[in-house]
Design a protein around this motif. Structure first.
Motif, short mmCIF file in Angstrom:
data_model
loop_
_atom_site.label_atom_id
_atom_site.label_comp_id
_atom_site.label_asym_id
_atom_site.label_seq_id
_atom_site.Cartn_x
_atom_site.Cartn_y
_atom_site.Cartn_z
N ASP A 39 0.83 -1.20 0.00
CA ASP A 39 0.00 0.00 0.00
C ASP A 39 0.86 1.25 0.00
OD1 ASP A 39 -3.02 -0.68 1.95
OD2 ASP A 39 -2.56 -0.81 -0.18
N VAL A 40 0.32 2.29 -0.62
CA VAL A 40 0.92 3.61 -0.49
C VAL A 40 -0.09 4.45 0.28
CG1 VAL A 40 1.74 5.65 -1.69
CG2 VAL A 40 2.16 3.40 -2.66
N ILE A 41 0.29 4.80 1.50
CA ILE A 41 -0.67 5.45 2.39
C ILE A 41 -0.35 6.93 2.47
CG2 ILE A 41 -1.53 5.51 4.74
CD1 ILE A 41 -0.86 2.63 4.93
N LEU A 42 -1.36 7.74 2.35
CA LEU A 42 -1.15 9.18 2.42
C LEU A 42 -1.75 9.69 3.71
CD1 LEU A 42 -0.98 11.68 -0.21
CD2 LEU A 42 -2.89 12.11 1.24
N ARG B 169 3.91 -5.44 8.18
CA ARG B 169 3.36 -5.14 6.86
C ARG B 169 4.30 -4.23 6.09
NH1 ARG B 169 -2.44 -6.44 7.74
NH2 ARG B 169 -2.54 -6.33 10.01
N GLN B 170 4.33 -4.42 4.78
CA GLN B 170 5.20 -3.61 3.92
C GLN B 170 4.37 -2.53 3.26
OE1 GLN B 170 8.46 -4.16 3.66
NE2 GLN B 170 8.22 -5.87 5.09
N PHE B 171 4.62 -1.31 3.61
CA PHE B 171 3.90 -0.23 2.95
C PHE B 171 4.78 1.00 2.98
CE2 PHE B 171 2.95 2.04 6.85
CZ PHE B 171 2.95 1.03 7.79
N SER B 172 4.42 1.99 2.20
CA SER B 172 5.15 3.25 2.24
C SER B 172 4.16 4.37 2.53
CB SER B 172 5.88 3.51 0.92
OG SER B 172 4.96 3.58 -0.14
N VAL B 173 4.68 5.43 3.04
CA VAL B 173 3.82 6.51 3.52
C VAL B 173 4.20 7.80 2.81
CG1 VAL B 173 3.21 7.89 5.53
CG2 VAL B 173 3.54 5.45 5.77
N SER C 8 12.38 7.26 11.56
CA SER C 8 13.27 6.55 12.50
C SER C 8 12.75 5.17 12.81
CB SER C 8 13.47 7.34 13.79
OG SER C 8 12.48 8.28 13.97
N ALA C 9 11.45 4.92 12.58
CA ALA C 9 10.95 3.55 12.76
C ALA C 9 11.26 2.68 11.57
CB ALA C 9 9.44 3.58 13.00
N GLY C 10 11.78 3.31 10.50
CA GLY C 10 12.17 2.51 9.35
C GLY C 10 11.13 2.41 8.26
N ILE C 11 10.09 3.24 8.33
CA ILE C 11 9.08 3.19 7.29
C ILE C 11 9.54 4.05 6.12
CG2 ILE C 11 6.66 3.69 6.78
CD1 ILE C 11 6.04 3.39 9.69
N GLN C 12 9.32 3.57 4.91
CA GLN C 12 9.69 4.32 3.72
C GLN C 12 8.75 5.50 3.56
OE1 GLN C 12 12.18 4.00 1.62
NE2 GLN C 12 11.40 5.74 0.47
N CYS C 13 9.27 6.73 3.60
CA CYS C 13 8.43 7.92 3.59
C CYS C 13 8.76 8.86 2.45
CB CYS C 13 8.61 8.72 4.88
SG CYS C 13 8.14 7.84 6.34
N THR C 14 7.73 9.55 1.99
CA THR C 14 7.91 10.66 1.06
C THR C 14 7.26 11.88 1.70
OG1 THR C 14 7.62 9.09 -0.74
CG2 THR C 14 7.51 11.41 -1.32
N TYR C 15 7.84 13.04 1.46
CA TYR C 15 7.33 14.24 2.10
C TYR C 15 7.04 15.28 1.04
CZ TYR C 15 7.32 18.33 5.21
OH TYR C 15 6.99 19.46 5.90
N ILE C 16 5.81 15.78 1.02
CA ILE C 16 5.49 16.85 0.07
C ILE C 16 4.68 17.92 0.77
CG2 ILE C 16 5.46 15.37 -1.97
CD1 ILE C 16 2.42 15.43 -1.82
N LEU C 17 4.67 19.08 0.16
CA LEU C 17 3.78 20.13 0.64
C LEU C 17 2.43 19.98 -0.07
CD1 LEU C 17 5.91 23.37 0.93
CD2 LEU C 17 5.24 21.76 2.68
N GLU D 283 -0.77 7.90 -7.21
CA GLU D 283 -0.02 6.75 -6.72
C GLU D 283 -0.58 6.21 -5.43
OE1 GLU D 283 3.80 6.72 -7.68
OE2 GLU D 283 3.11 7.78 -9.47
N VAL D 284 -1.55 6.92 -4.83
CA VAL D 284 -1.96 6.61 -3.47
C VAL D 284 -3.05 5.54 -3.47
CG1 VAL D 284 -2.99 7.61 -1.40
CG2 VAL D 284 -1.37 8.92 -2.73
N THR D 285 -2.98 4.61 -2.49
CA THR D 285 -4.02 3.60 -2.38
C THR D 285 -4.95 3.82 -1.20
OG1 THR D 285 -2.55 2.21 -1.07
CG2 THR D 285 -2.60 1.82 -3.44
N LEU D 286 -4.48 4.55 -0.19
CA LEU D 286 -5.32 4.74 0.99
C LEU D 286 -4.95 6.07 1.64
CD1 LEU D 286 -7.30 3.55 3.18
CD2 LEU D 286 -5.28 2.62 4.28
N VAL D 287 -5.96 6.80 2.10
CA VAL D 287 -5.70 8.04 2.81
C VAL D 287 -6.16 7.86 4.25
CG1 VAL D 287 -6.36 10.46 3.01
CG2 VAL D 287 -5.96 9.48 0.76
#
Lengths: 368, 462
Positions: free
Chosen positions: B268-271, B291-295, B315-324, B334-338
């Motif tokens: 999942d790609v979670i926003l 679970r394998q997901f990115s945020v 710091s918990a090791g979750i793959q993150c992207t940051y946008i304004l 690209e998002v599957t769940l908000v």
């Protein structure tokens, strides 16, 4: 003569490097510089028939476009110039033909060109004698045609310089008293539009800050110093205030052939929020922003990406290598989200943009 | 005299820390002490207020009440700048007050208050109501004083955090409380707590969570046994407070964490938007389960809270992207769940949350991405809110949160109000129910139009 050629080549090279290094900021600036460079190129060019001239301009145009493909106004200006040149040439040729017959009727003017380009026709009266590929005097063709071309180029330049005034001509008809207008970013076109309207009407403007460039701050300052009552809000409150907004007026970076447009990031949010609230979205853009290219948006690379440090800077030290940061500079806004394009050539709905493009550019020039 | 849980809009008021000594300078500027310019300006204001009252009926009700105050509070009908100045009216020093009034006198002479000009800015004038005068310092417990200071400087933010902090402070207050003679605890404690509550509200408007918790506390207090010795009664109350926190917040969060965590699938790609304590727990919990997901963390001014969430997740090791927020359009495909949090939920299914959530929910709905709101039941409010204007809060002026990028030169930014310019930073907005797919609470996953049945589900009336 070779020095002349070098001079114009040097001008082209300078512009190419400026474009590549993004030292030319703003689509109007890019268009103006392109016209100036092309004027130099044409004035120094040597050609004995029209195809040589056109291929010369096309090659120069191709170099400029490749230097900065995201700056669409460069290519648009080249195409417009080519269109004008072809038209001048056609008028000159048919003008000659009709001068050889003694009848020179108005109906020829009406039939030959597009209806809106009436101002172009009278220049090349039936006094030109054009002879292409003259083996005795290879320069005669160029010599005769150049003054006419220079005038055509001057036309394009004038149009670019008066873009803001022409767009704002009917500003007071578009904005009513006591309206609340939402705008984002800092578009000079919209700024002039609002300032001209403020002479006749009193209204309020809400400017969204538009991170991460925060151009909204300059816009708010510019508007408030002109005496327009303004509010500066962060982008997060666009939906919140939309219920009070009467109109959304934004600028465009480029208008695509399907009626969609590229605009500063955040425009898509504002346009969608406006659609949800049934608020009209008005786009002010000069005609030089009309791009005969179809929806490029499927390619993610159509959006220009800017420096991520404005989003997450190095002061966040330990996050910098763990986190992906995205900073697109443009948004693609589809034609269904825009209600009207106000250009220096009049107001058009997105559904008639394709017709504008057909009239402004020649089909051969879509791919330079 | 209990303060109402949902208050009309109050302006930000950073430097006021309930310091009553700062209030008298305004009261002192009665007609006599004002300079000639100030008096003239006050007269002009009153004249304009009368004219505007004749012109624009009930809208001027609040502004003319303001004019009646002894301090040079502004009427919105006069100059555009005045509503803002009333925000900043309780200025700490008298000199600042003088320069303010001088500036206003200048503004009054420069800009002609045409009715049309005034109307555009009057529409937002209810955002700038003046703050109520706070009580004398002596009655306020030091814990409450400190808490109010933390609230007003936004050191404690977030509905859950504020509620827990408030309740913990009240526990201290209750323990330190001594019933005066000829009084019962169940009756007197309430009147003792009321000024403390007003003091907190003056620092920052009360959140719905605080309101619900305090209402529950009052219920417990009035229901406490008269025959119990005082210390036992106090201990019982503190125990009830602890139970409330444990049941309605901590355990509720655990249930939500599990329920929402089950909605997250591998890949999942979670926003998420800004920083919700519940969503943070959900994401960390799901990650701990393997679970394998990115945020994707979306953030925006004025508070830029997302950065804190980002550092915790990274710091918990979750793959993150940051946008304004403005970049949302590029990434929503690209998002599957908000997953978002809430400040409060209303009986019509609308969600009152951090400003910007409505935009995120709207974009997600347009791209058919499910929007899941994680919210405990104690955030439920019976009121029905129709838009973000009915109830909102403005962030204090200036760069309180250091939210502008450091690469941007400070003088290119507009940080202060001007003659024709006003800066508004609403902190909340309302997401309409049609943009929300489901609300996850500790009593279950509820569709937005059934939110009104939460009290029934809880088995009691809230």
């Amino acid at each position: 003569m070779s020095a002349d050629l070098h001079g114009s080549q040097r001008a082209v090279e300078t512009l190419v490097s400026k474009l590549r290094r993004r030292q030319v900021v703003g689509s109007r600036e890019a268009a103006l510089e392109t016209v100036l460079v092309l004027r130099q190129v044409v004035s120094k060019a040597r050609f004995s028939n029209i195809d040589q001239l056109i291929s010369l301009i096309r090659s120069v145009g191709k170099r400029l476009v490749e230097a900065q493909p995201k700056e669409h106004s460069v290519g648009n200006t080249v195409r417009k110039l080519l269109h004008h040149i072809r038209e001048e040439y056609n008028t000159a040729m048919t003008g000659n033909a009709s001068s050889s017959k003694t009848v020179y009727s108005i109906s020829n003017f009406v039939l030959q060109g597009q209806p809106r380009k009436q101002n172009v026709a009278p220049k090349s009266e039936a006094t030109l004698t054009l002879k292409e590929n003259d083996p005795d005097d290879p320069d005669s063709f160029a010599r005769v045609l150049k003054p006419v071309l220079m005038e055509a180029i001057q036309d394009v330049l004038d149009e670019l310089e008066t873009v803001y005034d022409n767009i704002s001509k009917n500003a007071k008809d578009h904005i009513h008293s006591d309206e609340i207008i939402l705008t984002i970013g800092h578009s000079k076109t919209v700024e002039t539009f609002l300032k001209v309207a403020a002479h006749h009407r009193s209204f309020t403007v809400i400017v969204a800050e538009t991170g991460p460039s925060y151009n909204g701050h300059e816009m708010a300052r510019a508007l408030s110093s002109a005496g327009i009552s303004s509010f500066l809000v962060p982008d997060s409150s666009i939906y919140a205030i939309m219920s009070r907004v009467n109109k959304v007026i934004i600028g465009a970076h480029a208008i695509l052939a399907n009626g969609g447009m590229f605009a500063i990031t955040g425009s898509l949010l504002a346009a969608n929020a406006a659609r949800v609230h049934s608020t009209p979205v008005v786009v002010c853009a000069g005609q030089f922003k009309l791009t005969p290219l179809w929806n490029l948006y499927h390619d993610f690379g159509a959006l220009d990406f800017a420096d991520p440090s404005s989003v997450l800077g190095f002061e966040e030290g330990n996050l910098v290598d763990k986190v992906d940061v995205l900073n697109p500079y443009y948004d693609y806004v589809g034609p269904e989200l825009v209600d009207v394009f106000i250009t220096n050539d009049g107001d058009h709905p997105p559904s008639s943009v394709y017709r504008l493009i057909k009239e402004t550019y020649d089909d051969d020039d879509h791919e330079l | 005299m209990a303060p109402a849980p949902s208050l009309p809009i109050h302006p930000p008021n950073g430097p006021v820390n309930g310091d009553a000594s700062k209030q008298p300078p305004q009261g002192r500027s009665s007609q006599k002490s004002m300079t000639k310019a100030e008096r003239r300006e006050l007269q002009e204001k009153q004249r304009a207020a009368k004219a505007a009252a004749k012109a624009g009926g009930p809208v001027n009700g609040a502004p003319s009440k303001q004019a009646a105050k002894p301090t040079p509070q502004a009427t919105a009908a006069a100059t555009p700048k005045r509503p803002t100045k009333s925000n900043e009216a309780p200025a700490p020093t008298a000199s600042a007050l003088r320069t303010q009034t001088a500036a206003r006198a200048r503004a009054a002479s420069v800009s002609v208050p045409t009715p049309a000009n005034a109307r555009g800015l009057r529409i937002f004038s209810h955002f700038g109501l003046p703050k109520p005068v706070s009580v004398a310092k002596g009655d306020i417990h030091p814990t409450i004083l400190r808490l109010a200071l933390q609230f007003s400087e936004f050191k404690i933010t977030g509905a859950n955090a504020r509620c827990i902090a408030t309740l913990s402070a009240f526990k201290t207050v209750i323990q330190d409380y001594a019933t005066p003679p000829n009084n019962t605890l169940s009756r007197h404690l309430m009147t003792y707590l009321s000024p403390q509550i007003s003091h907190l509200v003056a620092a920052r408007p009360m959140s719905v969570t605080m309101g619900n918790a305090i209402r529950q506390l009052k219920l417990e207090i009035s229901g406490s046994d008269i025959d119990l010795p005082e210390q036992d009664a106090k201990d019982a109350l503190c125990q009830k407070i602890d139970n409330y926190i444990r049941d309605r917040i901590i355990i509720a969060d655990q249930v939500i964490e599990e329920t929402a965590g089950n909605k997250i699938k591998d890949g999942d790609v979670i926003l998420t938007y800004a920083r919700s304590s519940v969503v943070q727990k959900v994401l960390l919990g799901a990650h701990a389960e393997g679970r394998q997901f990115s945020v994707i963390v979306v953030d925006s001014r004025p508070m830029l809270e997302g950065k804190r969430l980002l550092s915790v997740l990274a710091s918990a090791g979750i793959q993150c992207t940051y946008i304004l927020l403005p970049a949302l359009g590029a990434i929503i495909t690209e998002v599957t769940l908000v997953l978002v949090g809430a400040h409060s939920i209303h009986s019509n299914g609308a969600v009152y949350s951090r400003a910007g959530t409505a935009l995120v929910a709207m974009m997600a709905k347009l791209h058919s991405v499910p929007v899941v709101v994680c919210c405990e039941t104690y955030k439920y409010s019976e009121t029905v809110q129709l838009d973000s204007f009915t109830k909102n809060e403005l962030a204090p002026q200036g760069d309180l949160f250091s939210s502008f990028p450091s690469v941007k030169a400070r003088d290119s930014l507009t940080l202060e109000n001007d003659e024709h310019l006003e800066i508004l930073n609403p902190l909340y907005d309302l997401t309409p129910p049609n943009c929300i797919t489901a609300v996850v609470t500790e009593v279950g996953v509820i569709p937005p139009n059934s939110i009104g049945s939460i009290p029934v589900a809880l088995g009691r009336l809230l």
